[in-house]
Enzyme design. Structure first.
Site, short mmCIF file in Angstrom:
data_model
loop_
_atom_site.label_atom_id
_atom_site.label_comp_id
_atom_site.label_asym_id
_atom_site.label_seq_id
_atom_site.Cartn_x
_atom_site.Cartn_y
_atom_site.Cartn_z
N HIS A 127 0.69 5.22 1.38
CA HIS A 127 -0.03 6.23 2.15
C HIS A 127 -0.06 7.52 1.34
O HIS A 127 0.98 7.94 0.81
CB HIS A 127 0.70 6.54 3.46
CG HIS A 127 0.76 5.39 4.42
ND1 HIS A 127 -0.05 5.30 5.53
CD2 HIS A 127 1.57 4.30 4.45
CE1 HIS A 127 0.25 4.19 6.19
NE2 HIS A 127 1.23 3.55 5.56
N HIS A 185 0.85 -1.20 0.00
CA HIS A 185 0.00 0.00 0.00
C HIS A 185 0.87 1.24 0.00
O HIS A 185 2.00 1.21 0.49
CB HIS A 185 -0.95 0.02 1.20
CG HIS A 185 -0.26 -0.12 2.52
ND1 HIS A 185 0.16 -1.34 3.02
CD2 HIS A 185 0.13 0.80 3.44
CE1 HIS A 185 0.74 -1.16 4.19
NE2 HIS A 185 0.75 0.13 4.47
P1 5GP Z 1 1.91 0.50 7.41
O1 5GP Z 1 2.45 0.80 8.79
O2 5GP Z 1 1.85 -0.98 7.14
O3 5GP Z 1 2.60 1.27 6.33
O4 5GP Z 1 0.42 1.07 7.43
C1 5GP Z 1 -0.70 0.30 7.70
C2 5GP Z 1 -1.85 1.27 7.87
O5 5GP Z 1 -3.06 0.54 7.80
C3 5GP Z 1 -1.85 2.01 9.20
O6 5GP Z 1 -1.77 3.41 8.98
C4 5GP Z 1 -3.18 1.60 9.83
O7 5GP Z 1 -3.82 2.65 10.51
C5 5GP Z 1 -3.99 1.15 8.65
N1 5GP Z 1 -4.98 0.13 8.96
C6 5GP Z 1 -4.77 -1.02 9.66
N2 5GP Z 1 -5.91 -1.71 9.76
C7 5GP Z 1 -6.87 -1.00 9.09
C8 5GP Z 1 -8.26 -1.22 8.85
O8 5GP Z 1 -8.84 -2.21 9.25
N3 5GP Z 1 -8.90 -0.26 8.14
C9 5GP Z 1 -8.28 0.85 7.64
N4 5GP Z 1 -9.01 1.73 6.94
N5 5GP Z 1 -6.96 1.09 7.87
C10 5GP Z 1 -6.27 0.18 8.58
#
Ligand code: 5GP
Ligand code: ZN
Length: 129
Positions: free
Chosen positions: A99, A97
């Site tokens: 951001h 993903h």
């Molecule tokens: P990472 O740290 O892997 O780059 O970001 C993962 C992101 O996914 C985090 O910002 C977290 O808030 C988001 N996230 C985790 N679980 C969910 C969910 O169930 N729904 C949504 N909309 N975001 C999620």
């Protein structure tokens, strides 16, 4: 199945702001700033290393479109597009993903700071050869 695959299959609810044949964009459940968005491929790839070129192309093109729309809608001053790969880089959900983070002013809730490490760039370039 990973949590983002469950969202893609609509087994878990999310606020979807964009969808096409390859990608889905949703608001991050934890809004770092107003409009914080995640864009992900519909097919499961753990990280950027695994993804097909066509998927990555679509992700970055749609990220640019959404960046413009978010900036206008929420009157943001700038946008960060951020991709974490592997836990060492801050990845917590192992489904690729990006951001898309609207920025407002220096007092918003995200700090992106590049601090000089002291590593010599010439030595790095020599090691790279
Ligand atoms: P990472 O740290 O892997 O780059 O970001 C993962 C992101 O996914 C985090 O910002 C977290 O808030 C988001 N996230 C985790 N679980 C969910 C969910 O169930 N729904 C949504 N909309 N975001 C999620
Ligand atoms: Zn997944």
């Amino acid at each position: 199945m990973c949590i983002f695959c469950k969202i893609i299959k609509q087994e878990i609810p999310a606020h979807v702001i964009y969808e096409d044949d390859l990608v889905l964009a949703i608001f991050d459940i934890s809004q770092v700033t107003k409009g914080h968005t995640l864009i992900m491929p519909k097919k499961h790839y753990a990280n950027i290393y695994e993804a097909d070129d066509a998927v990555l192309e679509r992700m970055i093109i749609v990220s640019r479109q959404l960046a413009g729309r978010l900036k206008k809608k929420f009157n943001a001053s700038g946008i960060n597009i951020l991709n974490n790969n592997e836990p060492a880089a801050g990845q917590t959900v192992e489904h690729l993903h990006f951001h898309i983070i609207p920025r407002y002013d220096e007092n918003d809730s995200i700090i992106c700071e590049f601090r000089p490490s002291g590593i010599n760039v010439g030595q790095v370039a020599a090691e790279w050869k």
